[in-house]
Design a protein around this motif. Structure first.
Motif, PDB file in Angstrom:
ATOM      1  N   PHE A 192       0.834  -1.210   0.000  1.00  0.00           N
ATOM      2  CA  PHE A 192       0.000   0.000   0.000  1.00  0.00           C
ATOM      3  C   PHE A 192       0.865   1.255   0.000  1.00  0.00           C
ATOM      4  CE2 PHE A 192      -2.469   3.364   2.031  1.00  0.00           C
ATOM      5  CZ  PHE A 192      -3.588   3.372   1.198  1.00  0.00           C
ATOM      6  N   ILE A 193       1.892   1.286   0.836  1.00  0.00           N
ATOM      7  CA  ILE A 193       2.785   2.451   0.880  1.00  0.00           C
ATOM      8  C   ILE A 193       3.475   2.634  -0.468  1.00  0.00           C
ATOM      9  CG2 ILE A 193       4.925   3.354   1.895  1.00  0.00           C
ATOM     10  CD1 ILE A 193       3.967   2.112   4.574  1.00  0.00           C
ATOM     11  N   GLU A 194       3.939   1.535  -1.060  1.00  0.00           N
ATOM     12  CA  GLU A 194       4.576   1.632  -2.373  1.00  0.00           C
ATOM     13  C   GLU A 194       3.587   2.176  -3.412  1.00  0.00           C
ATOM     14  OE1 GLU A 194       6.491  -1.268  -5.759  1.00  0.00           O
ATOM     15  OE2 GLU A 194       6.870  -1.772  -3.665  1.00  0.00           O
ATOM     16  N   TRP A 195       2.363   1.674  -3.394  1.00  0.00           N
ATOM     17  CA  TRP A 195       1.323   2.112  -4.327  1.00  0.00           C
ATOM     18  C   TRP A 195       1.071   3.612  -4.192  1.00  0.00           C
ATOM     19  CZ3 TRP A 195      -4.509   0.868  -3.365  1.00  0.00           C
ATOM     20  CH2 TRP A 195      -5.290   1.383  -4.401  1.00  0.00           C
ATOM     21  N   MET A 196       0.997   4.077  -2.949  1.00  0.00           N
ATOM     22  CA  MET A 196       0.665   5.478  -2.702  1.00  0.00           C
ATOM     23  C   MET A 196       1.848   6.439  -2.915  1.00  0.00           C
ATOM     24  SD  MET A 196      -2.453   5.899  -2.009  1.00  0.00           S
ATOM     25  CE  MET A 196      -3.218   4.562  -2.882  1.00  0.00           C
ATOM     26  N   THR A 197       3.060   5.916  -2.954  1.00  0.00           N
ATOM     27  CA  THR A 197       4.219   6.808  -3.024  1.00  0.00           C
ATOM     28  C   THR A 197       4.990   6.701  -4.342  1.00  0.00           C
ATOM     29  OG1 THR A 197       5.579   5.183  -1.843  1.00  0.00           O
ATOM     30  CG2 THR A 197       4.535   6.916  -0.514  1.00  0.00           C
ATOM     31  N   ILE A 198       5.630   5.591  -4.601  1.00  0.00           N
ATOM     32  CA  ILE A 198       6.568   5.523  -5.720  1.00  0.00           C
ATOM     33  C   ILE A 198       6.088   4.709  -6.913  1.00  0.00           C
ATOM     34  CG2 ILE A 198       8.573   5.881  -4.244  1.00  0.00           C
ATOM     35  CD1 ILE A 198       9.123   2.851  -4.441  1.00  0.00           C
ATOM     36  N   SER A 199       5.006   3.994  -6.769  1.00  0.00           N
ATOM     37  CA  SER A 199       4.559   3.107  -7.844  1.00  0.00           C
ATOM     38  C   SER A 199       3.843   3.884  -8.939  1.00  0.00           C
ATOM     39  CB  SER A 199       3.616   2.044  -7.288  1.00  0.00           C
ATOM     40  OG  SER A 199       3.109   1.243  -8.334  1.00  0.00           O
ATOM     41  N   ASP A 200       4.065   3.450 -10.171  1.00  0.00           N
ATOM     42  CA  ASP A 200       3.307   4.005 -11.292  1.00  0.00           C
ATOM     43  C   ASP A 200       2.437   2.926 -11.934  1.00  0.00           C
ATOM     44  OD1 ASP A 200       5.253   2.505 -12.473  1.00  0.00           O
ATOM     45  OD2 ASP A 200       6.036   4.089 -13.762  1.00  0.00           O
ATOM     46  N   THR A 201       2.234   1.818 -11.213  1.00  0.00           N
ATOM     47  CA  THR A 201       1.457   0.701 -11.746  1.00  0.00           C
ATOM     48  C   THR A 201       0.053   0.622 -11.148  1.00  0.00           C
ATOM     49  OG1 THR A 201       2.431  -0.789 -10.115  1.00  0.00           O
ATOM     50  CG2 THR A 201       3.503  -0.683 -12.282  1.00  0.00           C
ATOM     51  N   GLY A 202      -0.284   1.539 -10.268  1.00  0.00           N
ATOM     52  CA  GLY A 202      -1.635   1.610  -9.734  1.00  0.00           C
ATOM     53  C   GLY A 202      -2.071   0.395  -8.950  1.00  0.00           C
ATOM     54  N   VAL A 203      -3.379   0.170  -8.983  1.00  0.00           N
ATOM     55  CA  VAL A 203      -3.980  -0.898  -8.197  1.00  0.00           C
ATOM     56  C   VAL A 203      -3.507  -2.273  -8.695  1.00  0.00           C
ATOM     57  CG1 VAL A 203      -6.121  -1.137  -9.534  1.00  0.00           C
ATOM     58  CG2 VAL A 203      -6.122  -1.637  -7.087  1.00  0.00           C
ATOM     59  N   ILE A 204      -3.196  -2.383  -9.975  1.00  0.00           N
ATOM     60  CA  ILE A 204      -2.704  -3.665 -10.497  1.00  0.00           C
ATOM     61  C   ILE A 204      -1.337  -3.980  -9.897  1.00  0.00           C
ATOM     62  CG2 ILE A 204      -1.903  -4.859 -12.563  1.00  0.00           C
ATOM     63  CD1 ILE A 204      -4.242  -3.555 -14.052  1.00  0.00           C
ATOM     64  N   GLY A 205      -0.467  -2.982  -9.812  1.00  0.00           N
ATOM     65  CA  GLY A 205       0.833  -3.185  -9.175  1.00  0.00           C
ATOM     66  C   GLY A 205       0.679  -3.560  -7.713  1.00  0.00           C
ATOM     67  N   PHE A 206      -0.268  -2.904  -7.028  1.00  0.00           N
ATOM     68  CA  PHE A 206      -0.547  -3.229  -5.628  1.00  0.00           C
ATOM     69  C   PHE A 206      -0.969  -4.693  -5.505  1.00  0.00           C
ATOM     70  CE2 PHE A 206      -3.898  -3.752  -2.396  1.00  0.00           C
ATOM     71  CZ  PHE A 206      -3.168  -3.481  -1.246  1.00  0.00           C
ATOM     72  N   LEU A 207      -1.918  -5.111  -6.340  1.00  0.00           N
ATOM     73  CA  LEU A 207      -2.411  -6.492  -6.309  1.00  0.00           C
ATOM     74  C   LEU A 207      -1.278  -7.486  -6.570  1.00  0.00           C
ATOM     75  CD1 LEU A 207      -4.688  -8.652  -6.308  1.00  0.00           C
ATOM     76  CD2 LEU A 207      -4.933  -8.193  -8.755  1.00  0.00           C
ATOM     77  N   MET A 208      -0.478  -7.216  -7.591  1.00  0.00           N
ATOM     78  CA  MET A 208       0.610  -8.135  -7.935  1.00  0.00           C
ATOM     79  C   MET A 208       1.668  -8.175  -6.828  1.00  0.00           C
ATOM     80  SD  MET A 208      -0.457  -9.500 -10.660  1.00  0.00           S
ATOM     81  CE  MET A 208       0.735 -10.179 -11.804  1.00  0.00           C
ATOM     82  N   ASN A 209       1.957  -7.030  -6.209  1.00  0.00           N
ATOM     83  CA  ASN A 209       2.898  -7.020  -5.084  1.00  0.00           C
ATOM     84  C   ASN A 209       2.381  -7.838  -3.916  1.00  0.00           C
ATOM     85  OD1 ASN A 209       4.990  -5.502  -6.150  1.00  0.00           O
ATOM     86  ND2 ASN A 209       4.146  -3.561  -5.472  1.00  0.00           N
ATOM     87  N   VAL A 210       1.102  -7.689  -3.598  1.00  0.00           N
ATOM     88  CA  VAL A 210       0.515  -8.450  -2.489  1.00  0.00           C
ATOM     89  C   VAL A 210       0.569  -9.946  -2.796  1.00  0.00           C
ATOM     90  CG1 VAL A 210      -1.641  -8.956  -1.257  1.00  0.00           C
ATOM     91  CG2 VAL A 210      -0.942  -6.582  -1.617  1.00  0.00           C
ATOM     92  N   LEU A 211       0.220 -10.317  -4.011  1.00  0.00           N
ATOM     93  CA  LEU A 211       0.244 -11.737  -4.374  1.00  0.00           C
ATOM     94  C   LEU A 211       1.660 -12.308  -4.317  1.00  0.00           C
ATOM     95  CD1 LEU A 211      -2.273 -11.611  -7.342  1.00  0.00           C
ATOM     96  CD2 LEU A 211      -2.606 -12.827  -5.177  1.00  0.00           C
TER      97      LEU A 211
END
Length: 189
Positions: free
Chosen positions: A38-57
């Motif tokens: 979540f922190i990565e998604w909100m700060t440095i990620s440019d992949t949005g919710v899909i990047g968040f989902l893939m990181n969690v998985l």
């Protein structure tokens, strides 16, 4: 790591999450995974919710598997088994989820993604998993020692065992192998 897929990047976040899971258990590994993604998604990620989902998985599969197996019986052997199982399950999970999500994320036909599974996603996730497992293995004892010295963890009730060199050599060999594979994929060697 894989020139054909610059959107796949290595980040050692899973090492920290796995260490947290080894120390605090599988539920905390999951919580740390969710917070870090979540922190990565909100700060440095440019992949949005899909990047968040893939990181969690990815992170969750690796770290929770490691922690779950290790907490059944805390030993060097179960730590090693947990790390290997964590890598294998993470690779399988990410192959399946990349097959499902990448066509949506990249806007490419599923057949293109199917062709990328053995040539892009498999090597990337195997290298990422190998590095994460080896680094986690090498860092666990020093981190535990520092936390115990700082009185942040209770002293161990177990008798001190002699450091076993073979697992350390294997972990270093895995890191060196992964680095050499990355360099060869980049055309550097």
């Amino acid at each position: 790591i894989v020139p054909a897929a610059p959107f796949l990047t290595y980040d050692p976040m899973d090492v920290i999450i796995a260490l947290g899971g080894l120390i605090l258990g599988p539920m905390m590994a999951l919580l740390i995974t969710l917070i870090a993604a979540f922190i990565e998604w909100m700060t440095i990620s440019d992949t949005g919710v899909i990047g968040f989902l893939m990181n969690v998985l990815s992170s969750g599969t690796f770290a929770c598997t490691v922690a779950l197996i290790y907490h059944k019986k805390k030993s060097l052997k179960t730590a090693g088994i947990g790390l290997v199982c964590g890598v294998v399950l993470m690779v399988i999970t990410m192959l399946l989820w990349n097959y499902i999500i990448t066509p949506i994320y990249q806007g490419v036909p599923r057949e293109v993604v199917a062709g990328m599974l053995p040539t892009v996603f498999l090597p990337f996730n195997a290298i990422k998993g190998g590095l994460n497992a080896a680094l986690t293995f090498l860092l666990y004892r020093p981190v535990i020692g520092m936390l115990r010295s700082a009185k942040l963890l209770p002293a161990s009730k177990a008798t001190a065992k002699k450091t076993q060199i073979v697992p350390i050599v294997i972990a270093v060999a895995v890191i060196v192998t992964c680095v050499l594979v990355i360099l060869s994929m980049q055309g550097i060697i």
